[in-house]
Each structure stands twice: as C-alpha cells, then as structure tokens.
Design a protein around this motif. Structure first.
Motif, PDB file in Angstrom:
ATOM      1  N   GLU A  20     -56.957 -26.119  -0.857  1.00 62.82           N
ATOM      2  CA  GLU A  20     -56.465 -27.246  -0.086  1.00 62.82           C
ATOM      3  C   GLU A  20     -55.011 -27.817  -0.385  1.00 62.82           C
ATOM      4  O   GLU A  20     -54.505 -28.131   0.792  1.00 62.82           O
ATOM      5  CB  GLU A  20     -57.471 -28.331   0.024  1.00 62.82           C
ATOM      6  N   ILE A  21     -54.656 -27.803  -1.459  1.00 64.95           N
ATOM      7  CA  ILE A  21     -53.046 -28.288  -1.952  1.00 64.95           C
ATOM      8  C   ILE A  21     -52.331 -27.164  -1.139  1.00 64.95           C
ATOM      9  O   ILE A  21     -51.418 -27.427  -0.433  1.00 64.95           O
ATOM     10  CB  ILE A  21     -52.981 -28.248  -3.396  1.00 64.95           C
ATOM     11  N   GLU A  74     -44.395 -27.486   4.881  1.00 65.66           N
ATOM     12  CA  GLU A  74     -43.535 -26.487   4.922  1.00 65.66           C
ATOM     13  C   GLU A  74     -43.120 -26.097   6.259  1.00 65.66           C
ATOM     14  O   GLU A  74     -41.830 -25.756   6.472  1.00 65.66           O
ATOM     15  CB  GLU A  74     -43.810 -25.291   4.159  1.00 65.66           C
ATOM     16  N   SER A  75     -44.203 -25.928   7.308  1.00 68.55           N
ATOM     17  CA  SER A  75     -43.991 -25.558   8.445  1.00 68.55           C
ATOM     18  C   SER A  75     -43.155 -26.702   9.182  1.00 68.55           C
ATOM     19  O   SER A  75     -42.383 -26.381  10.097  1.00 68.55           O
ATOM     20  CB  SER A  75     -45.189 -25.046   9.234  1.00 68.55           C
ATOM     21  N   LYS A  76     -43.080 -27.951   8.659  1.00 66.97           N
ATOM     22  CA  LYS A  76     -42.260 -29.077   9.336  1.00 66.97           C
ATOM     23  C   LYS A  76     -40.757 -29.206   8.739  1.00 66.97           C
ATOM     24  O   LYS A  76     -40.152 -29.953   9.155  1.00 66.97           O
ATOM     25  CB  LYS A  76     -42.803 -30.253   9.036  1.00 66.97           C
ATOM     26  N   GLY A  77     -40.436 -28.135   7.915  1.00 59.23           N
ATOM     27  CA  GLY A  77     -39.294 -28.190   7.398  1.00 59.23           C
ATOM     28  C   GLY A  77     -38.635 -28.547   5.875  1.00 59.23           C
ATOM     29  O   GLY A  77     -37.771 -28.542   5.287  1.00 59.23           O
ATOM     30  N   LEU A  78     -39.911 -29.093   5.182  1.00 57.19           N
ATOM     31  CA  LEU A  78     -39.847 -29.180   3.732  1.00 57.19           C
ATOM     32  C   LEU A  78     -39.814 -28.047   2.959  1.00 57.19           C
ATOM     33  O   LEU A  78     -40.229 -26.966   3.366  1.00 57.19           O
ATOM     34  CB  LEU A  78     -41.137 -30.194   3.482  1.00 57.19           C
ATOM     35  N   GLU A  93     -45.195 -31.175  -3.748  1.00 55.96           N
ATOM     36  CA  GLU A  93     -45.302 -32.310  -4.215  1.00 55.96           C
ATOM     37  C   GLU A  93     -46.047 -33.507  -3.327  1.00 55.96           C
ATOM     38  O   GLU A  93     -47.010 -33.973  -3.642  1.00 55.96           O
ATOM     39  CB  GLU A  93     -43.880 -32.671  -4.557  1.00 55.96           C
ATOM     40  N   VAL A  94     -45.744 -33.194  -1.936  1.00 60.47           N
ATOM     41  CA  VAL A  94     -46.463 -34.130  -0.703  1.00 60.47           C
ATOM     42  C   VAL A  94     -48.076 -33.663  -0.717  1.00 60.47           C
ATOM     43  O   VAL A  94     -48.896 -34.634  -0.975  1.00 60.47           O
ATOM     44  CB  VAL A  94     -45.875 -33.695   0.431  1.00 60.47           C
TER      45      VAL A  94
END
Length: 242
Positions: A103-104, A112-116, A123-124
C-alpha cells in the motif's frame, strides 16, 4: 484516530456528503418530473372530462403518488450507491491493514503521478501510512473518486426529491385549488408553461448554456407532452361519452 476505528470510516466518509451533489441532482429532477408529469396528467384528464373537481382530484393524486414514488426511488438509489462504495472502502481498508508495504507503493505511485519524485512520494506515503485514516482517505479520493461531497444521504436525497416534486407538481393544479372555475384550465396551462420556461432557464444557467434556449427547450418538451396527453384524453372522453 486510532486504527481500530477504521471499520466506521466508510460510513463517516459517505455521511459527510449529506448536502452534496446527490441532493442537488435529486431536487432538480424532482421539480422537472413533478411539473411535467402533473401538467401532462392535468391536461389529459381535462381533455377527457369537463369537471374541475375531477381534474383537481386527479392532480392531487398524481402529486402524492409521484412525490412518494420519487422519494422512494431516490432513497433506494442513493442507499444502493452508498452500499457499493462502502463495500469498496472496506476492501481498501482491509488491504491497507494486511499489506502495508504494497500500500505504501500504491500511495507513492499516486503522488509520483502528480509530479513528486520517487523519493518524495515514498516519504509522503510512509507518513500517510502512519495514520491509517489519512491513508484510507487518500486512496478513496484518488482511486474511487470519492470526496465528502460525492454522494448525498439516502434520507436527504429522498426528502429533497419529495419536496421538489411537490413544488413542481402543485403548479398545474394551483388554479383548481384556488377555485378559478372556467378559467382554471387556461390558467393551469399558462402557469405551467411559465414554470417550464423558468425551470429550463435555471437548468441552463447551472450548466453555462443559453437561458432562452434552455427555457424554450423545456417548454417544447413539457408542453409537447401535455398536448399529447390532452389529445389522448379528449379522444378517450369522446369514446366513453359516445
């Protein structure tokens, strides 16, 4: 909140939407259905029998039957939707508890798909997994598309559709209720036509479309239905009288 409260989370997520889009949709449909259906019913009965009392009786019966039917249908529909989503939320909650590492990765992929970056996303995700409720909220919002305003409550949707239907359905019978006599039929048609234009314009305004066209389209649809039922009622009345 402690993680042992996660079993109540599906209910709280969905109950938060009591004043959400579901109720607004039910109200709009209720006014439309009440106005058009009872306008058509009143015109049909008036076309077949020249007695305001019978037209009023039919209109009141149509108002009550339609309002209760609309409310029951909305209640069952929204309750069914909530049950489906609640089951999916329970499945997600169980997955979060049973497969934390997977789940992590799942939550990290969302961010990651949002740009991180991969490291930032991990980490989030790890931080979120420290709070099961926050993690569940994130997955529900991103994967199921649910938010606090997604669905109304069954009782709220039923109540709003019941009241809205009555508001729409009372317009065609208002002249008959007020004892307008021989003018009741003409006033009923005029008031209903005006209400159709107003409702159509309001619906158009909510969708960013031309108000005049929205009102005209609603008038054509509702007026056409009423004209057809009036004609059929007239033919039936003639057949019965003959």
């Amino acid at each position: 909140m402690a993680s042992n409260g996660s079993d109540d989370r599906p209910r709280r997520i969905l109950d938060a939407g009591i004043l959400g889009d579901g109720n607004l949709r039910a109200a709009i449909l209720g006014v439309n259905d009440g106005l058009v259906s009872n306008f058509s019913l009143v015109m049909g009965v008036a076309g077949g029998i020249d007695d305001p009392k019978w037209v009023l009786l039919a209109g009141i019966a149509g108002l009550l039957a339609g309002a209760f039917s609309m409310a029951a249908g909305e209640y069952v529909s929204v309750a069914g939707q909530r049950d489906v989503y609640r089951n999916r939320i329970r499945t997600l909650a169980a997955s979060l508890r049973a497969s934390k590492y997977e789940e992590i990765l799942r939550i990290a992929a969302i961010y990651e798909s949002k740009g991180l970056t991969t490291l930032e996303s991990m980490e989030v995700a790890k931080r979120l997994m420290e709070n099961p409720d926050a993690a569940l909220d994130t997955v529900v919002r991103e994967e199921l598309g649910l938010s606090e305003d997604t669905l109304g409550s069954p009782l709220g949707a039923a109540s709003s559709s019941f009241v809205a239907f009555i508001i729409g359905a009372i317009v065609p019978i208002l002249p008959y209720l007020l004892g307008a006599g021989s003018l009741a039929f003409t006033l009923s048609a005029a008031l209903s036509a005006l209400a159709l234009v107003i409702v159509g314009a309001l619906v158009a305004a909510g969708s960013g479309r031309n108000l005049a066209w929205g009102g005209a389209k609603m008038l054509m649809a509702g007026g056409g239905a009423a004209a057809v039922t009036f004609g059929i009622g007239n033919l039936v009345g003639i057949a019965i009288a003959g």
